[in-house]
Scaffold this motif. Structure first.
Motif, PDB file in Angstrom:
ATOM      1  N   ALA A  41     -44.904  -6.844   2.366  1.00  0.00           N
ATOM      2  CA  ALA A  41     -44.614  -7.872   1.372  1.00  0.00           C
ATOM      3  C   ALA A  41     -43.227  -8.424   1.633  1.00  0.00           C
ATOM      4  O   ALA A  41     -42.268  -7.672   1.746  1.00  0.00           O
ATOM      5  N   LEU A  42     -43.126  -9.740   1.770  1.00  0.00           N
ATOM      6  CA  LEU A  42     -41.831 -10.372   2.005  1.00  0.00           C
ATOM      7  C   LEU A  42     -41.485 -11.285   0.835  1.00  0.00           C
ATOM      8  O   LEU A  42     -42.374 -11.838   0.183  1.00  0.00           O
ATOM      9  N   PRO A  43     -40.174 -11.448   0.563  1.00  0.00           N
ATOM     10  CA  PRO A  43     -39.755 -12.236  -0.606  1.00  0.00           C
ATOM     11  C   PRO A  43     -40.363 -13.630  -0.646  1.00  0.00           C
ATOM     12  O   PRO A  43     -40.838 -14.086  -1.685  1.00  0.00           O
ATOM     13  N   VAL A  46     -44.117 -13.751  -1.674  1.00  0.00           N
ATOM     14  CA  VAL A  46     -44.301 -13.565  -3.114  1.00  0.00           C
ATOM     15  C   VAL A  46     -43.854 -14.817  -3.863  1.00  0.00           C
ATOM     16  O   VAL A  46     -44.531 -15.285  -4.782  1.00  0.00           O
ATOM     17  N   ASP A  47     -42.740 -15.395  -3.419  1.00  0.00           N
ATOM     18  CA  ASP A  47     -42.227 -16.597  -4.075  1.00  0.00           C
ATOM     19  C   ASP A  47     -43.199 -17.765  -3.897  1.00  0.00           C
ATOM     20  O   ASP A  47     -43.483 -18.495  -4.848  1.00  0.00           O
ATOM     21  N   PHE A  49     -46.475 -17.715  -3.430  1.00  0.00           N
ATOM     22  CA  PHE A  49     -47.716 -17.550  -4.194  1.00  0.00           C
ATOM     23  C   PHE A  49     -47.467 -17.505  -5.706  1.00  0.00           C
ATOM     24  O   PHE A  49     -48.427 -17.541  -6.475  1.00  0.00           O
ATOM     25  N   SER A  50     -46.219 -17.433  -6.113  1.00  0.00           N
ATOM     26  CA  SER A  50     -45.949 -17.393  -7.552  1.00  0.00           C
ATOM     27  C   SER A  50     -46.305 -18.709  -8.231  1.00  0.00           C
ATOM     28  O   SER A  50     -46.398 -18.771  -9.451  1.00  0.00           O
ATOM     29  N   CYS A  54     -51.983 -15.854  -9.101  1.00  0.00           N
ATOM     30  CA  CYS A  54     -52.313 -15.178  -7.853  1.00  0.00           C
ATOM     31  C   CYS A  54     -52.386 -13.664  -7.973  1.00  0.00           C
ATOM     32  O   CYS A  54     -51.604 -13.059  -8.702  1.00  0.00           O
ATOM     33  N   LYS A  55     -53.348 -13.085  -7.282  1.00  0.00           N
ATOM     34  CA  LYS A  55     -53.368 -11.643  -7.094  1.00  0.00           C
ATOM     35  C   LYS A  55     -53.178 -11.385  -5.598  1.00  0.00           C
ATOM     36  O   LYS A  55     -53.995 -11.792  -4.786  1.00  0.00           O
ATOM     37  N   LEU A  56     -52.064 -10.744  -5.288  1.00  0.00           N
ATOM     38  CA  LEU A  56     -51.714 -10.471  -3.892  1.00  0.00           C
ATOM     39  C   LEU A  56     -51.927  -8.998  -3.601  1.00  0.00           C
ATOM     40  O   LEU A  56     -51.379  -8.146  -4.303  1.00  0.00           O
ATOM     41  N   HIS A  57     -52.694  -8.717  -2.586  1.00  0.00           N
ATOM     42  CA  HIS A  57     -52.897  -7.323  -2.174  1.00  0.00           C
ATOM     43  C   HIS A  57     -52.246  -7.145  -0.802  1.00  0.00           C
ATOM     44  O   HIS A  57     -52.677  -7.750   0.170  1.00  0.00           O
ATOM     45  N   PHE A  58     -51.202  -6.338  -0.774  1.00  0.00           N
ATOM     46  CA  PHE A  58     -50.502  -6.071   0.482  1.00  0.00           C
ATOM     47  C   PHE A  58     -50.927  -4.708   1.018  1.00  0.00           C
ATOM     48  O   PHE A  58     -50.828  -3.704   0.294  1.00  0.00           O
TER      49      PHE A  58
END
Lengths: 200, 132
Positions: A41-43, A46-47, A49-50, A54-58
């Motif tokens: 996960a990189l900053p 995440v920024d 997709f904010s 969003c649902k992020l699965h890393f």
């Protein structure tokens, strides 16, 4: 100083992508999107997709390499990926980000990976991947990526090459990715190949 | 504040901001307030709060009504649910991030409600410690 004040994001090196925008085209900002990102996960990811619901699965599969089959010693490849990719049962991905992953998995491991992932794909799932267009040319540098903008990736050098680097030829990879088909591909410098994959 | 030498096993709830520099194992519910896990903090618990900043180590799920910040010294192994999530460069994160407001609403409803403190101005009474 307010401890909850946002810190400015750093500016890592970037790489433009012709195919990345196609991943986001079906989704309006504010629309629900479920994303599977193979890697750290990189900053900036995440920024980016904010702006979506969003649902992020890393899952950093790279940190678990090498993932190989030992017939005499369990767990099997399938069990290894079941342990790594333990998604909630109802999870269905709109977007999958497979950057460089398949260069580090042998044929059996790719099949096992896809067997675990397949139940979590939609008929409309899209994926983006990096591969190679000449598997005999050794790659000197290895990277990991984030999403800076819809058409721009951030690119960071890996300090060490993950174990198990053995890229597949394009034809072999297309045969292995049996739940995806290549919609478009772009040749990149350093013998790399960018792929936009659609669910098949 | 939970100091560096303090170890809590159980549920922490209340109505004031909390800085954790010690160890907490169990559950932390401060729904209307801020929870900060300091650099020396080690939490093995699900955290529910309004805003949550992680500078230390957390193993557990994190649910915030407003915002989660995982700073460069932060290390989180668990799932994050919040409308806004900020990951600083160098932060270590393993799990999923849910920034879907509908999902946050459901998670908040499911979270235990903080019990109003009888004397919130006295720090110890702001914490409801139930030994495991």
């Amino acid at each position: 100083m307010n401890a909850f004040a946002a810190q400015p994001l750093p500016n890592p090196p970037t790489q433009n992508s012709k195919l990345l925008p196609a991943l986001f085209q079906p989704f309006d900002v504010g629309q629900a999107v479920t994303v599977f990102h193979v890697g750290s996960a990189l900053p900036e990811t995440v920024d980016f997709f904010s702006s979506y619901r969003c649902k992020l699965h890393f899952v950093d599969v790279f940190s678990a390499l090498p993932i190989v089959n030992d017939e005499e010693q369990p767990p099997s490849l399938l069990q290894q990926f079941q342990q790594l990719l333990h998604f909630p049962e109802h999870t269905r991905f709109d977007i999958c980000l497979f950057w460089d992953l398949f260069n580090f998995l042998d044929s059996e491991a790719i099949r096992a990976f896809l067997a675990v992932l397949r139940p979590h794909l939609k008929r409309t799932s899209l994926a983006h991947a990096f591969s190679v267009h000449n598997s005999r040319i050794p790659q000197k540098n290895h990277y990991y990526y984030g999403v800076q903008q819809a058409d721009t990736l951030s690119v960071r050098h890996r300090r060490a090459t993950p174990p198990g680097y053995a890229p597949h030829s394009q034809r072999e990879l297309m045969e292995l990715l049996d739940c995806f088909r290549v919609d478009r591909s772009v040749l990149l410098p350093d013998s790399r190949l960018e792929l936009l994959l659609l669910r098949s | 504040m939970i100091g560096p030498s303090i170890v809590i096993k159980g549920e922490v709830s209340g109505e004031e901001d909390l800085l954790i520099q010690g160890k907490v194992e169990g559950k932390i519910s401060l729904n209307g307030n801020q929870v900060t896990v300091g650099e020396s903090g080690e939490v093995r618990a699900d955290i529910f709060a309004k805003t949550i900043q992680i500078n230390g180590k957390v193993i557990g799920d994190i649910t915030a009504n407003e915002k989660v910040i995982i700073s460069k010294s932060g290390n989180v192994h668990g799932n994050v649910v919040a409308p806004r999530v900020l990951l600083e460069d160098g932060a270590m994160f393993k799990g999923s991030i849910d920034m879907d407001p509908a999902g946050v609403g459901k998670a908040t409803v499911a979270a235990p409600q903080a019990v109003p403190s009888a004397a919130p101005q006295i720090k110890p009474s702001g914490l409801d410690l139930k030994s495991a």
